[in-house]
Design an enzyme around this catalytic site. Structure first.
Site, PDB file in Angstrom:
ATOM      1  N   ASP A  99       1.062  -1.258  -0.166  1.00 53.99           N
ATOM      2  CA  ASP A  99       0.002  -0.013  -0.017  1.00 53.99           C
ATOM      3  C   ASP A  99       0.939   1.316   0.096  1.00 53.99           C
ATOM      4  O   ASP A  99       1.510   1.645   0.981  1.00 53.99           O
ATOM      5  CB  ASP A  99      -0.961   0.156   1.216  1.00 53.99           C
TER       6      ASP A  99
ATOM      7  N   LYS B  90      -6.910   3.498  -3.264  1.00 56.25           N
ATOM      8  CA  LYS B  90      -7.229   3.064  -2.129  1.00 56.25           C
ATOM      9  C   LYS B  90      -7.541   4.836  -1.927  1.00 56.25           C
ATOM     10  O   LYS B  90      -6.715   5.827  -2.005  1.00 56.25           O
ATOM     11  CB  LYS B  90      -6.163   2.528  -1.195  1.00 56.25           C
TER      12      LYS B  90
ATOM     13  N   LYS C 263     -10.301   0.149  -2.515  1.00 57.06           N
ATOM     14  CA  LYS C 263     -10.514   0.097  -1.132  1.00 57.06           C
ATOM     15  C   LYS C 263     -10.504   1.514  -0.510  1.00 57.06           C
ATOM     16  O   LYS C 263      -9.636   2.136  -0.388  1.00 57.06           O
ATOM     17  CB  LYS C 263      -8.837  -0.378  -0.680  1.00 57.06           C
TER      18      LYS C 263
END
Length: 335
Positions: free
Chosen positions: A167, A235, A271
């Site tokens: 991430d 995300k 996400k």
């Protein structure tokens, strides 16, 4: 990911852009995308958020939410013991109910990855196969304020430690200054750093930090830019900045993913992370995904919740469905 698919990804990007991904080409493309109708977006999100579901569907929804959670601890005070406790909860969320699904992944700092993998043991693997992945934040999370060399070393170390997913955070300062080529190049370089010696790659989630992007137009452009540069997921947030995930922003990102899929045939994950604490709110996200990109996106390799406290509320709601009443406060562990 094989070398051939990497070439294909680059060819796809060049075809979409109509040229090399430099500042001028990216600016022309990204600013050529239609502006966001903020009122319309928020009305669509509000309408989706009012959809009710039947009790039988609620059981399915609660179980699906659990199976899509990246159970997260990202604190300066994290210890190997805390990570082992997190993993134990990920593997067995409700010790009183063996039917409770496992979460999709645990998300930790890169130096905690070996402890997470060790604690998972044979349960470490692909969440689409019922196992649990290990995700690591990287690239000077959460600020992203470091040199590219350090960001790549951060990523490579996490991958070498066994992380299945990375991430990363984009350079929001560069993005807001219109330096789209720099942001593109950094994402592409981190994507390359996700490659393992055997030719496979860790999955790359690109954190936009939407709370710092100010406008919906910027969120849309950052989403397109991240996908063009090779992100496997987009995300919303680090969870360290407010506002974090919101339903309108997530809907907007899902619409980008839908449009990219229609254009290229490639599926990209989404996400939302940060601030999703209640089951009723998470269910709104499930409905929004199903209505925007289809129920086929409600699988771990295409949708995740980044959360630390959401799981506890879902477990309480599951127990109430099963017994008709809520358990006491000691029913779930305190994160």
């Amino acid at each position: 990911m094989s070398g051939t698919s990497l070439v294909t990804a680059r060819e796809r990007t060049l075809a979409v852009l109509g040229g090399e991904p430099d500042d001028a080409t990216l600016r022309r493309y990204l600013h050529g995308i239609a502006g966001v109708d903020a009122v319309g977006l928020e009305q669509r999100a509000a309408a989706l958020g009012t959809r009710s579901i039947k009790t039988t569907s609620k059981q399915w929804a609660l179980d699906r939410i659990i199976s899509l959670i990246d159970l997260t601890t990202l604190e300066g005070a994290d210890t190997p013991g805390k990570v082992r406790s997190l993993v134990a909860k990920a593997m067995n969320p409700d010790p009183t109910d063996a039917s409770t699904p496992r979460v999709a992944a645990v998300c930790v700092y890169g130096d905690m990855v070996p402890y997470a993998i060790d604690a998972l043991g044979a349960m470490h693997g692909d969440p689409d196969d019922g196992r649990i992945s290990v995700a690591a934040v990287a690239t000077a999370f959460p600020s992203g304020r470091s040199s590219l060399e350090i960001k790549l070393a951060d990523t490579a170390e996490a991958v070498a430690n066994g992380a299945d997913e990375i991430d990363m955070v984009i350079d929001r300062g560069a993005f807001l200054a219109g330096r789209y080529g720099l942001v593109f190049d950094q994402i592409a370089a981190v994507k390359e750093a996700c490659r393992r010696p055997d030719g496979t790659s860790a999955s790359l989630k690109v954190i936009l930090e939407t709370g710092e992007l100010v406008t919906y137009d910027n969120v849309r452009r950052a989403s397109w830019l991240s996908i063009l540069a090779g992100g496997d997921f987009i995300k919303t947030s680090t969870g360290k900045v407010q506002p974090a995930a919101t339903l309108p922003v997530t809907l907007l990102m899902l619409e980008v993913v839908r449009d990219w899929h229609r254009m290229t045939g490639q599926r990209i994950g989404v996400k939302p992370a940060g601030g999703i604490r209640a089951s009723k709110d998470a269910i709104k996200y499930l409905v929004t995904v199903a209505e925007t990109v289809g129920e086929e996106w409600l699988v771990p390799h295409l949708f995740r919740f980044g959360a630390s406290s959401l799981l506890n509320d879902v477990l309480l709601q599951r127990q109430k469905l099963a017994t008709g009443h809520y358990s006491g406060p000691d029913y779930v562990t305190i994160d």
